[in-house]
Design a protein around this motif. Structure first.
Motif, mmCIF file in Angstrom:
data_model
loop_
_atom_site.group_PDB
_atom_site.id
_atom_site.type_symbol
_atom_site.label_atom_id
_atom_site.label_comp_id
_atom_site.label_asym_id
_atom_site.label_seq_id
_atom_site.Cartn_x
_atom_site.Cartn_y
_atom_site.Cartn_z
ATOM 1 N N ALA A 149 0.848 -1.210 0.000
ATOM 2 C CA ALA A 149 0.000 0.000 0.000
ATOM 3 C C ALA A 149 0.874 1.248 0.000
ATOM 4 O O ALA A 149 1.097 1.888 1.039
ATOM 5 N N PRO A 150 1.417 1.627 -1.183
ATOM 6 C CA PRO A 150 2.316 2.792 -1.254
ATOM 7 C C PRO A 150 1.682 4.064 -0.697
ATOM 8 O O PRO A 150 2.383 4.915 -0.139
ATOM 9 N N ALA A 151 0.358 4.179 -0.803
ATOM 10 C CA ALA A 151 -0.291 5.403 -0.294
ATOM 11 C C ALA A 151 -0.155 5.477 1.226
ATOM 12 O O ALA A 151 0.051 6.558 1.786
ATOM 13 N N VAL A 152 -0.249 4.313 1.883
ATOM 14 C CA VAL A 152 -0.104 4.293 3.341
ATOM 15 C C VAL A 152 1.340 4.625 3.705
ATOM 16 O O VAL A 152 1.626 5.385 4.640
ATOM 17 N N ASN A 153 2.276 4.074 2.932
ATOM 18 C CA ASN A 153 3.693 4.359 3.173
ATOM 19 C C ASN A 153 3.969 5.855 3.008
ATOM 20 O O ASN A 153 4.678 6.464 3.820
ATOM 21 N N ALA A 154 3.371 6.446 1.979
ATOM 22 C CA ALA A 154 3.554 7.893 1.749
ATOM 23 C C ALA A 154 2.948 8.697 2.899
ATOM 24 O O ALA A 154 3.523 9.702 3.347
ATOM 25 N N ALA A 155 1.800 8.221 3.397
ATOM 26 C CA ALA A 155 1.142 8.924 4.515
ATOM 27 C C ALA A 155 2.017 8.832 5.768
ATOM 28 O O ALA A 155 2.122 9.796 6.542
ATOM 29 N N LEU A 156 2.659 7.664 5.938
ATOM 30 C CA LEU A 156 3.552 7.497 7.099
ATOM 31 C C LEU A 156 4.708 8.492 7.001
ATOM 32 O O LEU A 156 5.071 9.158 7.977
ATOM 33 N N TYR A 157 5.282 8.626 5.798
ATOM 34 C CA TYR A 157 6.396 9.560 5.584
ATOM 35 C C TYR A 157 5.952 10.989 5.876
ATOM 36 O O TYR A 157 6.629 11.732 6.608
ATOM 37 N N ASP A 158 4.769 11.347 5.342
ATOM 38 C CA ASP A 158 4.264 12.714 5.579
ATOM 39 C C ASP A 158 4.027 12.944 7.068
ATOM 40 O O ASP A 158 4.305 14.022 7.593
ATOM 41 N N GLY A 159 3.508 11.903 7.735
ATOM 42 C CA GLY A 159 3.254 12.016 9.180
ATOM 43 C C GLY A 159 4.550 12.236 9.944
ATOM 44 O O GLY A 159 4.625 13.066 10.856
ATOM 45 N N LEU A 160 5.585 11.506 9.543
ATOM 46 C CA LEU A 160 6.879 11.654 10.225
ATOM 47 C C LEU A 160 7.481 13.034 9.942
ATOM 48 O O LEU A 160 8.086 13.656 10.820
ATOM 49 N N LEU A 161 7.305 13.509 8.693
ATOM 50 C CA LEU A 161 7.796 14.861 8.362
ATOM 51 C C LEU A 161 7.102 15.906 9.235
ATOM 52 O O LEU A 161 7.744 16.808 9.786
ATOM 53 N N TRP A 162 5.788 15.732 9.384
ATOM 54 C CA TRP A 162 5.016 16.650 10.223
ATOM 55 C C TRP A 162 5.533 16.558 11.666
ATOM 56 O O TRP A 162 5.742 17.569 12.328
ATOM 57 N N GLY A 163 5.776 15.324 12.109
ATOM 58 C CA GLY A 163 6.289 15.116 13.472
ATOM 59 C C GLY A 163 7.646 15.779 13.669
ATOM 60 O O GLY A 163 7.940 16.324 14.742
ATOM 61 N N SER A 164 8.475 15.758 12.615
ATOM 62 C CA SER A 164 9.792 16.373 12.769
ATOM 63 C C SER A 164 9.655 17.901 12.874
ATOM 64 O O SER A 164 10.496 18.572 13.463
ATOM 65 N N GLY A 165 8.561 18.434 12.325
ATOM 66 C CA GLY A 165 8.279 19.868 12.494
ATOM 67 C C GLY A 165 8.017 20.190 13.959
ATOM 68 O O GLY A 165 8.478 21.205 14.486
ATOM 69 N N ILE A 166 7.286 19.284 14.649
ATOM 70 C CA ILE A 166 7.022 19.477 16.086
ATOM 71 C C ILE A 166 8.351 19.439 16.841
ATOM 72 O O ILE A 166 8.598 20.224 17.750
ATOM 73 N N LEU A 167 9.220 18.510 16.404
ATOM 74 C CA LEU A 167 10.524 18.384 17.073
ATOM 75 C C LEU A 167 11.312 19.696 16.938
ATOM 76 O O LEU A 167 11.929 20.177 17.904
ATOM 77 N N ALA A 168 11.274 20.280 15.729
ATOM 78 C CA ALA A 168 11.980 21.551 15.518
ATOM 79 C C ALA A 168 11.442 22.609 16.473
ATOM 80 O O ALA A 168 12.195 23.399 17.051
ATOM 81 N N ASP A 169 10.116 22.601 16.666
ATOM 82 C CA ASP A 169 9.487 23.559 17.576
ATOM 83 C C ASP A 169 9.956 23.295 19.015
ATOM 84 O O ASP A 169 10.317 24.232 19.744
ATOM 85 N N ILE A 170 10.001 22.035 19.400
ATOM 86 C CA ILE A 170 10.420 21.674 20.762
ATOM 87 C C ILE A 170 11.857 22.125 21.028
ATOM 88 O O ILE A 170 12.205 22.585 22.118
ATOM 89 N N VAL A 171 12.689 21.984 20.003
ATOM 90 C CA VAL A 171 14.104 22.298 20.171
ATOM 91 C C VAL A 171 14.343 23.807 20.256
ATOM 92 O O VAL A 171 15.270 24.259 20.920
ATOM 93 N N THR A 172 13.474 24.578 19.615
ATOM 94 C CA THR A 172 13.791 26.013 19.500
ATOM 95 C C THR A 172 12.955 26.945 20.387
ATOM 96 O O THR A 172 13.366 28.069 20.637
#
Ligand SMILES: Cc1cc2nc3c(=O)[nH]c(=O)nc-3n(C[C@H](O)[C@H](O)[C@H](O)COP(=O)(O)OP(=O)(O)OC[C@H]3O[C@@H](n4cnc5c(N)ncnc54)[C@H](O)[C@@H]3O)c2cc1C
Length: 417
Positions: A226-249
């Motif tokens: 299910a490549p669409a699910v895999n892509a959604a997982l990647y997008d979710g992790l990218l979004w999560g890394s945005g939260i991490l950037a916020d936490i760090v700064t």
């Protein structure tokens, strides 16, 4: 006049940044590029760094290119050699090999009469309209200037140039360094060492995470199907890394929560108050690139391990002398002492408009517009250059964004009249 040819592009470096740039150029119809790579293989840091315990500390499903999703990583945090294999696969999948010159170190690059002239260490010359430096910030190993280093009779190895011939099992090992690499290599070498001493001037906050967690085969199969699910997982992790950037700064309850978790990891895992004191940094968690490990606190508490926070004053023929006058006898000295980050792009000689050197342009420190364009160096771009490696966002994503920015300039160049 409209240019009647494609811009010629030279990319220096075939790591994450170089590969991301080459694929992005190709995706946007720019085919006239060559990658010059000084190493004998692609992959950048994942080619050069092969020390025991090397593991990505970013979830593998995020530490990948958006254009080359890999649904079947063996573990949630992939090992160094698995990431390196992935890079080779990407190069193959996008047919980049014919465009890559390996063992090709650029020693000189000069902007002359509207073109870049590039010279390799063997004297070969190339010219191009555009030069893209994807040379890596963590590239040149930093060897500390400790008196007596060349007097040591045992083996000395830097983690960034690991030598498999160095025997560590059953030996008395010293590790100098306490960053991500220091923590990883202490965890990896301690179980088989006769004795391991870690010399750490500045202890780091170490967040516990299940670094050896495998990715179940059923998950890999499902993501592959299910490549669409895999892509959604990647997008979710990218979004999560945005939260991490916020936490760090920025100060927030989310930052306080992670900081409390860091303190809890230390308190729960290290029961000995004296050792805990030594392992407690004198700065808040999240003020440095966060170290993550599932095994470090266990390793440093093992009966054959010791943490020394006294300053190293001298290397002797047989070991290390610290500021308290103590002699530590060792067989192997491991330098987990990082990289000369301020020598980014050097020792290559780089000259821009009117002979401006990079050393002069950066006499007050490395800087570039939008992380990529350096005043005085026309048609030169850096990818993952100054201020890019923030330690909290996906570097592949960052490299791909910069590459797309470069594509816009290549388009303007092509259509200029
Ligand atoms: C040990 C280690 C572990 C890491 N782990 C993580 C992690 O878990 N998560 C994370 O997000 N980041 C991690 N990083 C950061 C890592 O630097 C980036 O993730 C990313 O790989 C950098 O890619 P790059 O292409 O910019 O640089 P590099 O990978 O360094 O590639 C640059 C390439 O340019 C070549 N080169 C340099 N100068 C020349 C020259 N003059 N001529 C020709 N070729 C040249 C080099 O040989 C190299 O292959 C780690 C770094 C190291 C060192």
């Amino acid at each position: 006049m409209t240019l009647d040819r494609e811009p010629e592009v030279l990319i220096i470096g075939a790591g994450v940044a170089g590969i991301a740039t080459a694929v992005t150029l190709r995706q946007h119809g720019f085919e006239n590029f060559t990658i010059l790579e000084k190493g004998s293989d692609v992959g950048g840091v994942w080619h050069w760094n092969r020390y025991p315990g090397l593991t990505c500390d970013v979830p593998s499903n995020l530490y990948q290119f958006s254009f080359a999703p890999k649904p079947d990583w063996p573990g949630v945090f992939a090992a160094g050699e698995q990431i390196q294999r992935y890079h080779r696969e990407v190069v193959e999948r996008f047919d980049l090999a014919p465009r890559i010159e390996l063992n090709a170190e650029v020693v000189d690059a000069e902007f002359d009469s509207g073109r870049w002239r590039v010279t390799l260490d063997d004297g070969r010359e190339y010219t191009a309209d555009f030069l893209i430096a994807a040379t890596g910030v963590l590239h040149t190993p930093n060897t500390p200037d400790i008196p007596g280093l060349n007097r040591f009779a045992g083996e000395i190895v830097h983690t960034a140039r690991w030598d498999d011939a160095v025997e560590t099992a059953g030996k008395r090992i010293a590790v100098i360094g306490s960053g991500s690499t220091g923590v990883q290599i202490v965890s990896a070498l301690q179980p088989t060492a006769a004795h391991l001493t870690q010399f750490a001037r500045t202890p780091q906050w170490v967040l516990w995470a299940p670094m050896n967690l495998p990715q179940p085969r059923i998950v890999s199969a499902a993501l592959r199907a299910a490549p669409a699910v895999n892509a959604a997982l990647y997008d979710g992790l990218l979004w999560g890394s945005g939260i991490l950037a916020d936490i760090v700064t920025r100060p927030s309850w989310r930052r306080s929560l992670v900081q409390s978790y860091a303190r809890l990891c230390l308190r729960v895992q290290v029961r000995d108050a004296e050792l805990r004191e030594k392992l407690t940094p004198d700065y808040q968690p999240l003020c440095k690139r966060q170290v993550i490990s599932g095994s470090y606190y266990r390793a440093i508490q093992a009966p054959n391990a010791e943490l020394v926070t006294e300053a190293v004053t001298e290397i002797t023929e047989t070991g290390i002398r610290t500021a308290d006058g103590r002699e530590h006898d060792i067989d192997v000295l491991v330098l987990a002492t990082g990289f000369q980050t301020h020598n980014y792009m050097r020792p290559m000689r780089l000259r821009g408009r009117d002979g401006l050197t990079l050393d002069d342009a950066w006499s007050k420190g490395p800087r570039a517009y939008a992380m990529t364009a350096i005043p005085g160096f026309p048609n030169l771009f850096t990818v993952l250059g100054p201020n890019s490696p923030t330690g909290s966002i996906s570097l592949q994503y960052s490299a791909e964004l910069t590459a797309r920015h470069i594509v816009e300039w290549l388009r303007r160049f092509r259509t200029v009249t």
